[in-house]
Motif scaffolding. Structure first.
Motif, PDB file in Angstrom:
ATOM      1  N   ASP A 132      36.623  83.396   3.095  1.00 44.76           N
ATOM      2  CA  ASP A 132      36.201  84.661   3.705  1.00 44.76           C
ATOM      3  C   ASP A 132      35.272  84.423   4.883  1.00 44.76           C
ATOM      4  O   ASP A 132      35.378  85.097   5.923  1.00 44.76           O
ATOM      5  CB  ASP A 132      35.495  85.530   2.657  1.00 44.76           C
ATOM      6  N   LEU A 133      34.353  83.477   4.751  1.00 44.59           N
ATOM      7  CA  LEU A 133      33.393  83.202   5.821  1.00 44.59           C
ATOM      8  C   LEU A 133      34.087  82.629   7.054  1.00 44.59           C
ATOM      9  O   LEU A 133      33.695  82.918   8.193  1.00 44.59           O
ATOM     10  CB  LEU A 133      32.319  82.224   5.316  1.00 44.59           C
ATOM     11  N   ILE A 134      35.110  81.815   6.847  1.00 43.95           N
ATOM     12  CA  ILE A 134      35.868  81.267   7.992  1.00 43.95           C
ATOM     13  C   ILE A 134      36.531  82.403   8.767  1.00 43.95           C
ATOM     14  O   ILE A 134      36.559  82.409  10.008  1.00 43.95           O
ATOM     15  CB  ILE A 134      36.913  80.247   7.498  1.00 43.95           C
ATOM     16  N   ALA A 135      37.069  83.399   8.028  1.00 46.27           N
ATOM     17  CA  ALA A 135      37.725  84.528   8.683  1.00 46.27           C
ATOM     18  C   ALA A 135      36.722  85.398   9.430  1.00 46.27           C
ATOM     19  O   ALA A 135      37.010  85.911  10.518  1.00 46.27           O
ATOM     20  CB  ALA A 135      38.476  85.360   7.639  1.00 46.27           C
ATOM     21  N   GLU A 136      35.524  85.561   8.853  1.00 41.38           N
ATOM     22  CA  GLU A 136      34.505  86.431   9.448  1.00 41.38           C
ATOM     23  C   GLU A 136      33.736  85.746  10.572  1.00 41.38           C
ATOM     24  O   GLU A 136      33.288  86.401  11.518  1.00 41.38           O
ATOM     25  CB  GLU A 136      33.525  86.885   8.372  1.00 41.38           C
ATOM     26  N   LYS A 137      33.528  84.414  10.454  1.00 37.30           N
ATOM     27  CA  LYS A 137      32.710  83.700  11.435  1.00 37.30           C
ATOM     28  C   LYS A 137      33.488  82.485  11.965  1.00 37.30           C
ATOM     29  O   LYS A 137      33.164  81.332  11.640  1.00 37.30           O
ATOM     30  CB  LYS A 137      31.399  83.239  10.786  1.00 37.30           C
ATOM     31  N   PRO A 138      34.500  82.723  12.763  1.00 34.79           N
ATOM     32  CA  PRO A 138      35.339  81.608  13.248  1.00 34.79           C
ATOM     33  C   PRO A 138      34.565  80.562  14.037  1.00 34.79           C
ATOM     34  O   PRO A 138      34.991  79.408  14.107  1.00 34.79           O
ATOM     35  CB  PRO A 138      36.386  82.313  14.115  1.00 34.79           C
ATOM     36  N   SER A 139      33.432  80.946  14.617  1.00 39.97           N
ATOM     37  CA  SER A 139      32.636  79.973  15.376  1.00 39.97           C
ATOM     38  C   SER A 139      32.041  78.900  14.472  1.00 39.97           C
ATOM     39  O   SER A 139      31.632  77.829  14.938  1.00 39.97           O
ATOM     40  CB  SER A 139      31.518  80.681  16.147  1.00 39.97           C
ATOM     41  N   GLN A 140      31.974  79.191  13.163  1.00 37.52           N
ATOM     42  CA  GLN A 140      31.431  78.224  12.201  1.00 37.52           C
ATOM     43  C   GLN A 140      32.529  77.611  11.333  1.00 37.52           C
ATOM     44  O   GLN A 140      32.266  77.083  10.258  1.00 37.52           O
ATOM     45  CB  GLN A 140      30.372  78.902  11.327  1.00 37.52           C
ATOM     46  N   ARG A 141      33.768  77.710  11.810  1.00 35.86           N
ATOM     47  CA  ARG A 141      34.908  77.215  11.034  1.00 35.86           C
ATOM     48  C   ARG A 141      34.730  75.757  10.616  1.00 35.86           C
ATOM     49  O   ARG A 141      35.057  75.376   9.489  1.00 35.86           O
ATOM     50  CB  ARG A 141      36.185  77.367  11.852  1.00 35.86           C
ATOM     51  N   LEU A 142      34.235  74.909  11.521  1.00 34.36           N
ATOM     52  CA  LEU A 142      34.137  73.485  11.221  1.00 34.36           C
ATOM     53  C   LEU A 142      33.224  73.219  10.027  1.00 34.36           C
ATOM     54  O   LEU A 142      33.570  72.461   9.117  1.00 34.36           O
ATOM     55  CB  LEU A 142      33.644  72.720  12.444  1.00 34.36           C
ATOM     56  N   ALA A 143      32.057  73.841  10.023  1.00 34.26           N
ATOM     57  CA  ALA A 143      31.098  73.605   8.934  1.00 34.26           C
ATOM     58  C   ALA A 143      31.635  74.116   7.609  1.00 34.26           C
ATOM     59  O   ALA A 143      31.561  73.429   6.576  1.00 34.26           O
ATOM     60  CB  ALA A 143      29.763  74.268   9.263  1.00 34.26           C
TER      61      ALA A 143
END
Length: 394
Positions: free
Chosen positions: A225-236
């Protein structure tokens, strides 16, 4: 075979793999051992009815020859060979030649540094991160207390008194392992006679902190869910998902290079394992492959690239706390994901041996910290058998 000289030793080329030797025609038994990236002076002699070999020091660090108060490699080799012919201990003879008045722990540490921080068990040299920990531990726990003491005088009673002054069990255990290793280094390199130390480090504790499988599932869904909401933090967030799926060490994932990833074979091939110089494979689940395929590719060689000096992500703490908050889970260490992986595997009936292989444990004793979980699984199985055979109806 020609006479060995400082110039000849310096010009010798190291092999790409394996080891090779160059011997001196003048001082029989004196030579240089060549391994990938390293050259060391050695001496070979017969003692106790068998051929033995002793490392004297690195070429370019230990002088070839020297004055009586600072003998070089050739001088030390002659001292060892003469002692062997007399039936004496060559290592003690070398130690007397190096340090006539007795070597101290601090002097042994200095010699260890000059040798390039070799592994005290096995072959090769330690990683920079391990060296940094060793230096800090030595300066904190050994140098101020017994650093100036003569190695040959350090016995079991002295070690026990030293340990009594170290406050925590973990520090005592780590310091004892380091001290005994350095004493062994002093003995095997001929710096000093050493006494046997009849004190053993504390066994690894049972691992208690880990998330249950259902909690790990919640955590992974929160990360999706967090990857979908915050794509700028996808790597972490994706790095955390890989830690969950593989049980790998944090540094193995954050510093992962695309060159090591084989998506077709579903494996990551590490060039060097944390605990050895050997390669290690990290097996990938289908979900881990999906995570990797979704990541962006850039000119960077790193999977989890960044603008840091290292070139890759170094810290996942912020992403970790965000994921725990979203999943509403209690806060454990990031490293406990590794323990959670092992716990889940054991509860699925995976043996300790296989768990150790998956985690990259070099020593079977390291995996024994999970033995109590295996016993719990066995007890659950026993209860099921009892019910199936009527044993639970009494």
């Amino acid at each position: 075979m020609a006479r060995l000289t400082d110039t000849r030793a310096t010009r010798l080329r190291t092999p790409e793999k394996g080891q090779a030797f160059e011997w001196c025609s003048e001082v029989r038994g004196f030579g240089v051992r060549l391994t990938p990236g390293a050259k060391s002076y050695i001496v070979q002699f017969r003692a106790g009815g068998r051929s033995q070999r002793m490392t004297l020091g690195r070429v370019g660090v230990l002088p070839f020859e020297g004055p009586p108060d600072r003998p070089g490699a050739r001088d030390l080799a002659i001292a060892a060979l003469n002692a062997a012919r007399r039936g004496e201990d060559p290592s003690q003879a070398v130690g007397r030649a190096r340090h006539g008045d007795g070597v101290t722990m601090n002097a042994v540490w200095d010699e260890y540094k000059k040798a390039g921080f070799p592994k005290l068990r096995g072959v090769g040299r330690k990683r920079d991160s391990t060296i940094a920990r060793d230096e800090a531990r030595y300066d904190l726990l050994i140098r101020p207390s017994i650093g100036k003491e003569r190695v040959e005088k350090i016995d079991t009673a002295r070690v026990r008194r030293w340990l009594d002054d170290i406050p925590t069990e973990g520090q005592r255990s780590h310091a004892l392992v380091m001290l005994k290793s350095l004493l062994n280094f002093a003995g095997t390199r001929g710096f000093s006679k050493i006494q046997p130390i009849d004190v053993k480090p504390t066994k690894s504790r049972e691992v208690q902190n880990f998330y249950r499988p259902e909690e790990i599932a919640l955590l992974d869904r929160a990360l999706v869910d967090l990857i979908a909401e915050k794509p700028s933090q996808r790597l972490a967030f994706s790095a955390l998902r890989l830690l969950i799926a593989t049980g790998a060490r944090l540094g193995e994932i954050t510093s992962l290079r695309w060159a090591a990833v084989d998506l077709e074979r579903r494996v990551v091939q590490l060039e060097r394992d944390k605990t050895s110089d050997n390669r290690r494979d990290i097996l990938l689940t289908a979900e881990a492959v999906t995570v990797l395929k979704a990541l962006p590719r850039t000119a960077s060689p790193f999977v989890f690239f960044s603008d840091s000096a290292a070139g890759h992500i170094m810290d996942l703490k912020k992403a970790w706390l965000s994921a725990l908050s979203r999943a509403k889970l209690r806060r454990l260490r990031l490293h406990d994901l590794r323990h959670s992986f092992a716990s889940a595997a054991i509860r699925q009936g995976v043996s300790l041996y296989v768990v150790g292989k998956l985690l990259g444990h070099r020593q079977a004793t390291t995996t024994q910290r999970y033995a109590h979980l295996e016993q719990e699984v066995a007890r659950d199985a026993l209860d099921k058998i009892a019910k199936a055979t009527g044993g639970g109806n009494a």
